[in-house]
Write a protein that holds these residues in place. Structure first.
Motif, short mmCIF file in Angstrom:
data_model
loop_
_atom_site.label_atom_id
_atom_site.label_comp_id
_atom_site.label_asym_id
_atom_site.label_seq_id
_atom_site.Cartn_x
_atom_site.Cartn_y
_atom_site.Cartn_z
N THR A 4 -15.26 -34.35 -2.63
CA THR A 4 -13.88 -34.82 -2.48
C THR A 4 -13.14 -34.77 -3.81
OG1 THR A 4 -14.57 -36.27 -0.69
CG2 THR A 4 -12.45 -36.74 -1.71
N GLN A 5 -13.79 -35.20 -4.88
CA GLN A 5 -13.16 -35.22 -6.20
C GLN A 5 -12.81 -33.81 -6.68
OE1 GLN A 5 -12.03 -37.80 -7.96
NE2 GLN A 5 -12.64 -39.08 -6.25
N ILE A 6 -13.73 -32.88 -6.49
CA ILE A 6 -13.47 -31.51 -6.93
C ILE A 6 -12.36 -30.89 -6.12
CG2 ILE A 6 -14.47 -29.19 -7.06
CD1 ILE A 6 -17.15 -30.62 -7.81
N GLU A 7 -12.40 -31.06 -4.80
CA GLU A 7 -11.35 -30.50 -3.96
C GLU A 7 -10.00 -31.16 -4.27
OE1 GLU A 7 -12.89 -30.88 0.01
OE2 GLU A 7 -14.20 -29.14 -0.23
N LYS A 8 -10.00 -32.44 -4.56
CA LYS A 8 -8.77 -33.15 -4.90
C LYS A 8 -8.20 -32.60 -6.22
CE LYS A 8 -7.11 -37.83 -5.91
NZ LYS A 8 -7.52 -39.23 -6.05
N ALA A 9 -9.05 -32.35 -7.18
CA ALA A 9 -8.61 -31.81 -8.47
C ALA A 9 -7.97 -30.44 -8.30
CB ALA A 9 -9.78 -31.72 -9.44
N LEU A 10 -8.46 -29.69 -7.33
CA LEU A 10 -7.96 -28.34 -7.10
C LEU A 10 -6.72 -28.31 -6.22
CD1 LEU A 10 -11.39 -26.57 -6.77
CD2 LEU A 10 -9.71 -26.26 -8.61
N ASP A 11 -6.23 -29.48 -5.84
CA ASP A 11 -4.99 -29.57 -5.09
C ASP A 11 -3.86 -29.53 -6.11
OD1 ASP A 11 -3.04 -29.90 -3.19
OD2 ASP A 11 -3.41 -32.04 -2.91
N THR A 12 -3.64 -28.34 -6.66
CA THR A 12 -2.69 -28.16 -7.73
C THR A 12 -1.85 -26.90 -7.47
OG1 THR A 12 -2.48 -28.11 -10.15
CG2 THR A 12 -4.28 -26.85 -9.20
N LYS A 13 -0.74 -26.81 -8.16
CA LYS A 13 0.18 -25.68 -7.98
C LYS A 13 -0.55 -24.35 -8.19
CE LYS A 13 4.65 -23.98 -9.49
NZ LYS A 13 5.80 -24.22 -10.36
N GLY A 14 -0.43 -23.47 -7.23
CA GLY A 14 -1.04 -22.15 -7.32
C GLY A 14 -2.34 -22.02 -6.54
N VAL A 15 -2.98 -23.14 -6.25
CA VAL A 15 -4.22 -23.11 -5.46
C VAL A 15 -3.83 -23.27 -4.00
CG1 VAL A 15 -6.42 -24.23 -4.95
CG2 VAL A 15 -5.68 -23.97 -7.32
N VAL A 16 -4.18 -22.27 -3.21
CA VAL A 16 -3.84 -22.27 -1.78
C VAL A 16 -4.87 -23.07 -0.99
CG1 VAL A 16 -3.46 -20.79 0.23
CG2 VAL A 16 -2.71 -20.03 -2.03
N ALA A 17 -6.14 -22.87 -1.29
CA ALA A 17 -7.21 -23.56 -0.59
C ALA A 17 -8.42 -23.68 -1.50
CB ALA A 17 -7.60 -22.80 0.68
N ALA A 18 -9.15 -24.78 -1.33
CA ALA A 18 -10.37 -25.00 -2.11
C ALA A 18 -11.38 -25.71 -1.23
CB ALA A 18 -10.08 -25.83 -3.35
N ASP A 19 -12.60 -25.18 -1.24
CA ASP A 19 -13.68 -25.79 -0.48
C ASP A 19 -14.92 -25.79 -1.36
OD1 ASP A 19 -14.96 -26.84 1.94
OD2 ASP A 19 -16.04 -24.94 1.94
N TYR A 20 -15.47 -26.99 -1.58
CA TYR A 20 -16.67 -27.12 -2.40
C TYR A 20 -17.85 -27.43 -1.49
CZ TYR A 20 -19.96 -28.76 -5.89
OH TYR A 20 -21.08 -28.92 -6.67
N ASP A 21 -18.90 -26.63 -1.61
CA ASP A 21 -20.11 -26.84 -0.83
C ASP A 21 -21.13 -27.55 -1.72
OD1 ASP A 21 -21.79 -26.29 1.60
OD2 ASP A 21 -23.00 -25.28 0.05
N LEU A 22 -21.41 -28.79 -1.38
CA LEU A 22 -22.29 -29.64 -2.18
C LEU A 22 -23.72 -29.11 -2.26
CD1 LEU A 22 -22.26 -32.21 -3.85
CD2 LEU A 22 -22.80 -33.49 -1.79
N GLU A 23 -24.21 -28.54 -1.18
CA GLU A 23 -25.60 -28.05 -1.16
C GLU A 23 -25.80 -26.86 -2.10
OE1 GLU A 23 -27.47 -27.57 2.64
OE2 GLU A 23 -26.37 -29.29 3.45
N SER A 24 -24.83 -25.94 -2.12
CA SER A 24 -24.97 -24.75 -2.95
C SER A 24 -24.30 -24.91 -4.31
CB SER A 24 -24.37 -23.54 -2.24
OG SER A 24 -22.97 -23.68 -2.11
N ASN A 25 -23.50 -25.98 -4.47
CA ASN A 25 -22.72 -26.20 -5.69
C ASN A 25 -21.77 -25.05 -5.98
OD1 ASN A 25 -23.81 -28.74 -6.36
ND2 ASN A 25 -25.64 -27.75 -7.15
N ILE A 26 -21.18 -24.52 -4.92
CA ILE A 26 -20.24 -23.41 -5.06
C ILE A 26 -18.89 -23.81 -4.48
CG2 ILE A 26 -19.71 -21.05 -4.32
CD1 ILE A 26 -22.70 -20.48 -4.36
#
Length: 77
Positions: A4-26
């Motif tokens: 949640t924290q990483i995806e929230k941080a990526l909620d910024t101008k220019g980022v269309v979508a962000a999905d962080y997979d905790l198991e793969s760390n990607i």
């Protein structure tokens, strides 16, 4: 919480979508290169206290990561 924290941080101008997979760390990030660069994205993640494959958060930045999300100590074991 980390996801949640990483995806929230990526909620910024220019980022269309962000999905962080905790198991793969990607994180899969779709962004507009004319609005934000790849280096800026890494910097945003670092500012939240997380390392990326291209840059490392400072110790001060890392200290702000919630205890349940600390990962550097785990790498030493």
């Amino acid at each position: 919480m980390c996801e949640t924290q990483i995806e929230k941080a990526l909620d910024t101008k220019g980022v269309v979508a962000a999905d962080y997979d905790l198991e793969s760390n990607i994180a899969t990030i779709t962004y507009k290169p004319k609005k934000i660069s790849e280096d800026q994205i890494h910097k945003v993640i670092n500012e939240m206290g997380y390392d990326t494959d291209k840059s490392k958060a400072s110790d001060e930045q890392y200290s702000r990561v919630h205890d349940c999300c600390k990962y550097r100590e785990q790498e030493k074991h």
